[in-house]
Each structure stands twice: as structure tokens, then as C-alpha cells.
Design a protein around this motif. Sequence first.
Motif, PDB file in Angstrom:
ATOM      1  N   UNK A  62       0.839  -1.203   0.000  1.00 33.50           N
ATOM      2  CA  UNK A  62       0.000   0.000   0.000  1.00 33.50           C
ATOM      3  C   UNK A  62       0.872   1.249   0.000  1.00 33.50           C
ATOM      4  N   UNK A  63       1.909   1.228   0.781  1.00 31.97           N
ATOM      5  CA  UNK A  63       2.826   2.366   0.881  1.00 31.97           C
ATOM      6  C   UNK A  63       3.686   2.442  -0.377  1.00 31.97           C
ATOM      7  N   UNK A  64       4.179   1.292  -0.821  1.00 32.84           N
ATOM      8  CA  UNK A  64       5.020   1.256  -2.019  1.00 32.84           C
ATOM      9  C   UNK A  64       4.270   1.775  -3.242  1.00 32.84           C
ATOM     10  N   UNK A  65       2.983   1.468  -3.336  1.00 35.63           N
ATOM     11  CA  UNK A  65       2.201   1.952  -4.483  1.00 35.63           C
ATOM     12  C   UNK A  65       2.143   3.473  -4.525  1.00 35.63           C
ATOM     13  N   UNK A  66       2.053   4.099  -3.367  1.00 33.49           N
ATOM     14  CA  UNK A  66       2.058   5.565  -3.347  1.00 33.49           C
ATOM     15  C   UNK A  66       3.435   6.093  -3.743  1.00 33.49           C
ATOM     16  N   UNK A  67       4.492   5.448  -3.259  1.00 32.45           N
ATOM     17  CA  UNK A  67       5.848   5.854  -3.646  1.00 32.45           C
ATOM     18  C   UNK A  67       6.013   5.750  -5.155  1.00 32.45           C
ATOM     19  N   UNK A  68       5.545   4.648  -5.727  1.00 36.56           N
ATOM     20  CA  UNK A  68       5.642   4.471  -7.182  1.00 36.56           C
ATOM     21  C   UNK A  68       4.868   5.546  -7.928  1.00 36.56           C
ATOM     22  N   UNK A  69       3.661   5.863  -7.448  1.00 33.96           N
ATOM     23  CA  UNK A  69       2.878   6.913  -8.083  1.00 33.96           C
ATOM     24  C   UNK A  69       3.611   8.247  -8.025  1.00 33.96           C
ATOM     25  N   UNK A  70       4.111   8.612  -6.857  1.00 37.04           N
ATOM     26  CA  UNK A  70       4.793   9.899  -6.707  1.00 37.04           C
ATOM     27  C   UNK A  70       6.088   9.956  -7.512  1.00 37.04           C
ATOM     28  N   UNK A  71       6.651   8.803  -7.822  1.00 34.12           N
ATOM     29  CA  UNK A  71       7.875   8.743  -8.619  1.00 34.12           C
ATOM     30  C   UNK A  71       7.588   8.712 -10.118  1.00 34.12           C
ATOM     31  N   UNK A  72       6.332   8.607 -10.477  1.00 39.31           N
ATOM     32  CA  UNK A  72       5.962   8.435 -11.883  1.00 39.31           C
ATOM     33  C   UNK A  72       5.675   9.769 -12.568  1.00 39.31           C
ATOM     34  N   UNK A  73       5.542   9.685 -13.884  1.00 43.70           N
ATOM     35  CA  UNK A  73       5.191  10.869 -14.674  1.00 43.70           C
ATOM     36  C   UNK A  73       3.762  11.329 -14.426  1.00 43.70           C
ATOM     37  N   UNK A  74       2.934  10.482 -13.840  1.00 43.07           N
ATOM     38  CA  UNK A  74       1.549  10.857 -13.551  1.00 43.07           C
ATOM     39  C   UNK A  74       1.436  11.872 -12.412  1.00 43.07           C
ATOM     40  N   UNK A  75       2.521  12.106 -11.698  1.00 44.31           N
ATOM     41  CA  UNK A  75       2.439  13.014 -10.544  1.00 44.31           C
ATOM     42  C   UNK A  75       3.350  14.230 -10.687  1.00 44.31           C
ATOM     43  N   UNK A  76       3.651  14.625 -11.900  1.00 40.99           N
ATOM     44  CA  UNK A  76       4.633  15.692 -12.111  1.00 40.99           C
ATOM     45  C   UNK A  76       4.198  17.076 -11.627  1.00 40.99           C
ATOM     46  N   UNK A  77       2.930  17.237 -11.284  1.00 40.22           N
ATOM     47  CA  UNK A  77       2.453  18.543 -10.804  1.00 40.22           C
ATOM     48  C   UNK A  77       2.101  18.486  -9.320  1.00 40.22           C
TER      49      UNK A  77
END
Length: 92
Positions: A62-77
Motif C-alpha cells: 500500500x505504501x510502495x504503491x504511493x511511492x511508485x505513483x509519486x515517482x511516476x510521470x503521472x504526478x509531475x504537478x
Amino acid sequence: MTKTAALEVADKGIRVNSIHPSYAKTDMMNVVESGTNAADPESVRKQLAETIPLGRYGEAEDIANLVLFLSSDESTFITGTQMRVDGGMGAK
């Protein structure tokens, strides 16, 4: 601290966010549960899980998924945020 750091490095294209998990199924929580009640750590686990609106501990994934999201291009803003992974504890 998250907001200050985010503002200080935003002009360099660096994003800063923080992740705040609640209880999760980890070796550390096993030690806490056993240290709290060595005879019955499961009762401690049950008691703590009942404080979480979703009624269970989080998983490392659950925590790793958020880390992956924040590290992805989907969260650039996204920067300067404090994100909870807590099964609803922050909503109480």
C-alpha cells in the motif's frame, strides 16, 4: 518541513512530498506487538487494527504503491504535499 523544502527547490524542477503511513504489517510492528503483550501479541494487533476505519493494518505494498505513483510521470504537478496512507485514520 515538506512544504518549505518543496518551495526551496521547485525552481529546479525538484518535487518534495512526504508519506505518512499508519500501522502496517511489518517486522517493526511485530516487535511492538510482542513488546506490548508478549503472551498475546495478536490481541494487540486486533486492538490497533480496530482504531483504523478500514479495520486492518496496511500492507507494505500500500505504501510502495504511493511511492511508485509519486515517482511516476503521472504526478509531475504534485509537490509540497503530505500524503497519508492510513486506512482513514486521518479522516477521524
